[in-house]
Design an enzyme around this catalytic site. Structure first.
Site, PDB file in Angstrom:
ATOM      1  CG  ASP A   3       5.096  -4.901   6.459  1.00  0.00           C
ATOM      2  OD1 ASP A   3       4.386  -5.700   7.100  1.00  0.00           O
ATOM      3  OD2 ASP A   3       4.628  -4.030   5.709  1.00  0.00           O
ATOM      4  CB  THR A  17      -4.065   0.068  -0.306  1.00  0.00           C
ATOM      5  OG1 THR A  17      -4.962  -0.184   0.792  1.00  0.00           O
ATOM      6  CG2 THR A  17      -3.553   1.504  -0.233  1.00  0.00           C
ATOM      7  CG  ASP A  44       4.801  -6.795  16.571  1.00  0.00           C
ATOM      8  OD1 ASP A  44       4.191  -5.703  16.520  1.00  0.00           O
ATOM      9  OD2 ASP A  44       4.396  -7.755  17.265  1.00  0.00           O
ATOM     10  CB  VAL A  45       5.469  -0.992  15.093  1.00  0.00           C
ATOM     11  CG1 VAL A  45       6.118  -0.901  13.722  1.00  0.00           C
ATOM     12  CG2 VAL A  45       3.949  -1.139  14.982  1.00  0.00           C
ATOM     13  CE1 TYR A  95      -6.540   4.054  10.700  1.00  0.00           C
ATOM     14  CE2 TYR A  95      -8.051   5.859  10.219  1.00  0.00           C
ATOM     15  CZ  TYR A  95      -6.903   5.136   9.924  1.00  0.00           C
ATOM     16  OH  TYR A  95      -6.112   5.519   8.862  1.00  0.00           O
ATOM     17  N   GLY A 139       0.773  -1.229   0.000  1.00  0.00           N
ATOM     18  CA  GLY A 139       0.000   0.000   0.000  1.00  0.00           C
ATOM     19  C   GLY A 139       0.805   1.280   0.000  1.00  0.00           C
ATOM     20  CB  ILE A 140       0.374   4.366   2.025  1.00  0.00           C
ATOM     21  CG1 ILE A 140      -1.012   4.804   1.527  1.00  0.00           C
ATOM     22  CG2 ILE A 140       1.218   5.593   2.383  1.00  0.00           C
ATOM     23  CD1 ILE A 140      -1.856   5.508   2.572  1.00  0.00           C
TER      24      ILE A 140
END
Length: 255
Positions: A38, A194, A64-65, A159, A18-19
């Site tokens: 990612d 996306t 994994d953030v 979100y 995607g972005i």
């Protein structure tokens, strides 16, 4: 003006699709060496393949953030090959469920979305902070049209909260890090087509139509529509820009 990012090392979270994938490709075209971060390593490798096929330089790293220690460890590993000077916090998820729904599901959505979309931005930024200060770098956070409005996207309290938080974090960090020469800005995408949101768009034609009625350019965006502002904010063309959010929403907020 080719080569706007020559000599830079850029780390991009959520760069496997995607972005994020669009930004990685654009940075590589402008001369940056890109580290694609990612949780989906296959996606990260796909992005690296696209970049290398076009003659660019990139590597893939699984991250994994939400794992704060992993963020620190990976930042230290990357530093062995040079400090990054560009960080893009793009990793994020969304689930559209009403807050009046099943209590357990609502709580799970809240925890998951905030841990990735907001805590993840902190975790990654903090892990790379020493490198960014050393390089007088620049941070680009991916906010949203929902950093400001939410009426066209109901059932997404978590979100919306996370993206308001990203904008607040951007401004607070810009104020604090300006003395170190670190610029911190955000991009606010509108509806971007996306692969990740393809199913949601197909199942919610009324939502898409409503967004288009409020979009003067009368089309949804594509990842490359976000890549352009991301290059600008990472380059010296924006050397006196910090604490801002550039809206890439087709004019949604003007109507």
């Amino acid at each position: 003006m080719a080569g706007l990012l020559e000599g830079h090392i850029a780390a991009v979270t959520g760069g496997g699709s995607g972005i994020g994938q669009g930004i990685c490709q654009a940075y590589a075209r402008e001369g940056a060496r890109v580290v694609v971060l990612d949780v989906n390593l296959d996606g990260a490798h796909e992005t690296v393949g696209l970049i290398k096929a076009a003659g660019g330089k990139a590597s893939a790293v699984r991250l994994d953030v939400t794992d704060r220690q992993a963020c620190r460890d990976i930042a230290a590993t990357i530093a062995r090959d040079g400090n990054i000077s560009i960080l893009v916090n793009n990793a994020g998820i969304n689930r559209r469920n009403p807050i009046t729904g099943d209590a357990a599901a609502v709580a799970k959505d809240w925890e998951d979305i905030l841990s990735i979309n907001l805590d993840g931005v902190f975790n990654v930024t903090h892990a790379f902070l020493d490198q960014l200060r050393a390089t007088r770098g620049r941070i680009v956070n991916i906010g949203s049209i929902q950093s400001f409005v939410h009426v066209s996207w109901p059932n997404s309290a978590a979100y919306t909260t996370s993206k308001h938080g990203v904008l607040g974090f951007t401004r607070a960090l810009a104020a604090e890090l300006g003395k170190d020469g670190v610029r911190v800005n955000a991009i606010g995408p509108g509806l971007i087509e996306t692969r990740i949101n393809a199913e949601a768009r197909a199942k919610n034609p009324d939502m898409v139509a409503n967004v288009m009625r409020h979009t003067p350019l009368n089309r949804a965006g594509k990842p490359e529509d976000i890549a352009g502002p991301a290059v600008f904010l990472a380059s010296d063309m924006s050397s006196y820009v910090t604490g801002c959010i550039i809206m890439a929403d087709g004019g949604f907020r003007t109507v």
